[in-house]
Design a protein around this motif. Structure first.
Motif: not given
Length: 338
Positions: A253-256, A289-290, A293-295
């Motif tokens: 649901g989010n990048d975190q 990006l962190a 691998p990158p998302l």
């Protein structure tokens, strides 16, 4: 002729702008003032000509002729937030193109502070207001009438007659699920935020719908609700691997959450994306990006939400309100996690 006289004599006029843009002076005036039903390319041609000539309209004259102050208020509950700032920047860019000044007010989620700013903006005779926030949950309309149009960006108004511009989460989830199924993934799990947040429940519902359309149930049989955090992503991933080891993709649901998921999978000895593909949501560079691998992530086009909100506000100021909820399309940014 003095230097001052020379500068006055050579200062570009509205007629100069119209001539360069290839339109009539009246059309140029409408374009610069954000009025009239002009074709977008015509309006843009006039704005480009004004910039090339460094044309500076007389603001006092504009105000006296139009009865407007050429000032708009931007009210946010989170002026330095991850979501509010891009929305505000998009709105400010669109308004600035029309030579409209912007007054930014950060209420910090305080209703009393919001009322204070409304009184202040009303006293300044602003032409309109854009309201945004840190979450997608619908919010009540501004309490107390300022007598000017208002547009709600990112977080819609609960007033059915209000004007709201939001991200199209149904489209965003479709992009994510279609991408995963096109890659041949058939056992897709969904990990997201708190069940009392609209962003989490809406994206979860759309995810289930799109999987049903593709003839696939959720890999674990349910949506995994938790916090918007990496810690929750790590915890959820461990549970998925233990209880549904045939899972081959996780949509977050989010990048975190997605970054936490990738960390946990790596620690479990699983390869991303070879064993399990991961897709996030928000396209927040700091997280996407962190991650390792990158998302791959869904981008909500927050700046476009702000830009469209500004255009809807200009229409309303011009006496052409367009009530209802207007949705902007998302885009999928593909990276190494898929």
């Amino acid at each position: 002729m003095t230097a001052a006289d020379h500068r006055t004599a050579t200062r570009p006029t509205l007629t100069d702008v119209a001539a360069l843009a290839g339109v009539a002076p009246g059309t140029a005036s409408k374009a610069l003032n954000g009025r009239g039903r002009l074709r977008p390319e015509t309006r843009q041609r006039v704005l480009d000509a004004a910039r090339r000539l460094n044309f500076q309209p007389n603001q006092l004259a504009r105000s006296l002729l139009s009865g407007r102050t050429w000032t708009v208020g931007l009210i946010t509950t989170d002026g330095i937030g991850r979501f509010a700032t891009p929305v505000l920047l998009g709105a400010e860019d669109a308004l600035g193109t029309g030579e409209i000044s912007v007054l930014l007010c950060d209420t910090r989620g305080d209703a009393i502070r919001e009322q204070h700013y409304l009184r202040t903006l009303s006293a300044r005779r602003i032409d309109g207001i854009i309201v945004t926030g840190r979450r997608t949950d619908p919010r009540p309309p501004l309490a107390g009438s300022t007598g000017v149009p208002a547009v709600y960006a990112f977080a819609p108004s609960t007033d059915p007659d209000g004007i709201s511009v939001v991200s199209d989460d149904r489209h965003g989830t479709q992009l994510a699920i279609a991408h995963l199924t096109d890659l041949g993934r058939r056992r897709i799990a969904h990990v997201t935020g708190p069940a009392h947040h609209a962003a989490a429940t809406d994206r979860a519902a759309h995810t289930v719908d799109w999987l049903k359309t593709a003839g696939m149930p959720l890999a674990t049989g349910r949506v995994h609700h938790g916090e918007w955090s990496e810690a929750w992503g790590r915890q959820a991933a461990r549970g998925i691997v233990a209880n549904a080891p045939d899972t081959d993709a996780i949509f977050c649901g989010n990048d975190q959450i997605a970054r936490g998921v990738t960390d946990s999978l790596r620690e479990s000895g699983l390869r991303v994306p070879d064993d399990i593909a991961v897709v996030g949501y928000d396209n927040w560079d700091t997280m996407a990006l962190a991650a390792r691998p990158p998302l791959t992530s869904v981008d909500m086009n927050l700046t476009e939400i702000g830009r469209m909100a500004a255009l809807k506000l200009l229409e309303a100021i011009d006496g052409r309100p367009d009530p209802g909820i207007h949705r902007t399309p998302c885009r999928l940014v593909v990276r190494d996690s898929t």
